[in-house]
Design a protein around this motif. Structure first.
Motif, PDB file in Angstrom:
ATOM      1  N   VAL A 151       0.836  -1.207   0.000  1.00  0.00           N
ATOM      2  CA  VAL A 151       0.000   0.000   0.000  1.00  0.00           C
ATOM      3  C   VAL A 151       0.870   1.256   0.000  1.00  0.00           C
ATOM      4  N   ALA A 152       1.987   1.209   0.726  1.00  0.00           N
ATOM      5  CA  ALA A 152       2.895   2.364   0.743  1.00  0.00           C
ATOM      6  C   ALA A 152       3.452   2.649  -0.649  1.00  0.00           C
TER       7      ALA A 152
ATOM      8  N   GLN B 208      -3.563  -8.759  -7.977  1.00  0.00           N
ATOM      9  CA  GLN B 208      -2.559  -9.606  -8.629  1.00  0.00           C
ATOM     10  C   GLN B 208      -1.150  -9.061  -8.406  1.00  0.00           C
ATOM     11  N   ASP B 209      -1.020  -7.743  -8.472  1.00  0.00           N
ATOM     12  CA  ASP B 209       0.299  -7.138  -8.242  1.00  0.00           C
ATOM     13  C   ASP B 209       0.757  -7.375  -6.809  1.00  0.00           C
ATOM     14  N   PHE B 210      -0.189  -7.261  -5.877  1.00  0.00           N
ATOM     15  CA  PHE B 210       0.168  -7.507  -4.480  1.00  0.00           C
ATOM     16  C   PHE B 210       0.610  -8.951  -4.277  1.00  0.00           C
ATOM     17  N   MET B 211      -0.129  -9.893  -4.858  1.00  0.00           N
ATOM     18  CA  MET B 211       0.195 -11.307  -4.671  1.00  0.00           C
ATOM     19  C   MET B 211       1.591 -11.630  -5.204  1.00  0.00           C
ATOM     20  N   LYS B 212       2.014 -10.919  -6.238  1.00  0.00           N
ATOM     21  CA  LYS B 212       3.345 -11.157  -6.804  1.00  0.00           C
ATOM     22  C   LYS B 212       4.449 -10.748  -5.834  1.00  0.00           C
ATOM     23  N   THR B 213       4.148  -9.799  -4.953  1.00  0.00           N
ATOM     24  CA  THR B 213       5.174  -9.331  -4.013  1.00  0.00           C
ATOM     25  C   THR B 213       5.432 -10.333  -2.891  1.00  0.00           C
ATOM     26  N   LEU B 214       4.514 -11.269  -2.695  1.00  0.00           N
ATOM     27  CA  LEU B 214       4.614 -12.179  -1.551  1.00  0.00           C
ATOM     28  C   LEU B 214       5.750 -13.184  -1.678  1.00  0.00           C
TER      29      LEU B 214
END
Length: 240
Positions: free
Chosen positions: A87-88, A112-118
């Protein structure tokens, strides 16, 4: 009466009853909390052993509760940190904020973009607990809890952008800008600055100390630079 299978109704009912009894599962007699909810994460044997040891050693309930609260706090932090980090990243860079343009908008949250960061920056960095973290996040992103959490974070970040925009305005030489524009444009500027001042006070924007007072002084100075008839319209500030 006989059924098509050759059995009487009484015999048929008795047979069905026997089948139902065979299908019943025996209840587990062990004490505990049972639920139909399927957990995404594996059971943490370490915390269970720690609490069981506390029971054996007759550790006070307050101490047991403190251990459990700390455990769930750390687990929640491990879960929420990747979300906070992503979110930041939706926040525009401060250098893109111009005092003479509307504050930039936050970028959209893309699941989808967030899930890629995991994969590289997920909860595994801070938690030893194994399990289906991806499934847990997917479920959370669809829940009302995420909606409420993200709306709060979005509001906070939007207010931060407004605060940075206000601070950028206060750093400008408004007197010099007024000299470069017509009276109509100057009046429009004053009205916009008044709106920003009202917003800052109403929403209690997280600005640096003294920013609101500085903006108010800017407004007064700009009004005083206008003809007296316009000063009256814009509510000329009282002078000592």
């Amino acid at each position: 009466l006989r059924t098509p299978s050759g059995l009487s109704e009484g015999e048929m009912a008795k047979q069905m009853k026997v089948k139902k009894l065979k299908n019943l599962k025996t209840l587990d007699s062990k004490p505990g909390v049972y639920t139909a909810y399927k957990p995404y994460l594996n059971r943490d044997e370490d915390i269970i052993k720690q609490l069981q040891k506390g029971v054996q050693q007759k550790r006070p309930s307050a101490a047991q509760n403190a251990i459990l609260r700390r455990y769930f706090l750390e687990l929640t932090q491990s879960f929420i940190i990747p979300l906070e980090r992503y979110v930041a990243s939706l926040m525009p860079l401060q250098k893109t904020i111009s005092p003479w343009k509307s504050p930039p908008q936050l970028r959209a949250f893309v699941s989808q973009d967030f899930m890629k960061t995991l994969e590289k920056a997920g909860p595994q960095l801070t938690s030893r607990l194994k399990g289906d973290w991806i499934g847990l996040y997917r479920n959370f992103l669809k829940s009302p809890n995420f909606d409420g959490w993200f709306r709060n974070r979005r509001r906070e970040m939007t207010q931060k952008l407004e605060a940075l925009h206000l601070e950028a305005l206060c750093e400008e030489d408004l007197q010099q800008r007024v000299q470069m524009h017509s009276e109509v444009e100057t009046v429009d500027l004053v009205l916009k600055l008044k709106d920003k001042l009202t917003q800052a006070e109403r929403e209690q924007l997280p600005v640096r100390p003294g920013t609101v007072a500085k903006l108010r002084a800017h407004i007064d100075a700009v009004i005083l630079a206008l003809p007296e008839d316009l000063q009256g319209i814009l509510h000329k500030p009282s002078t000592p």
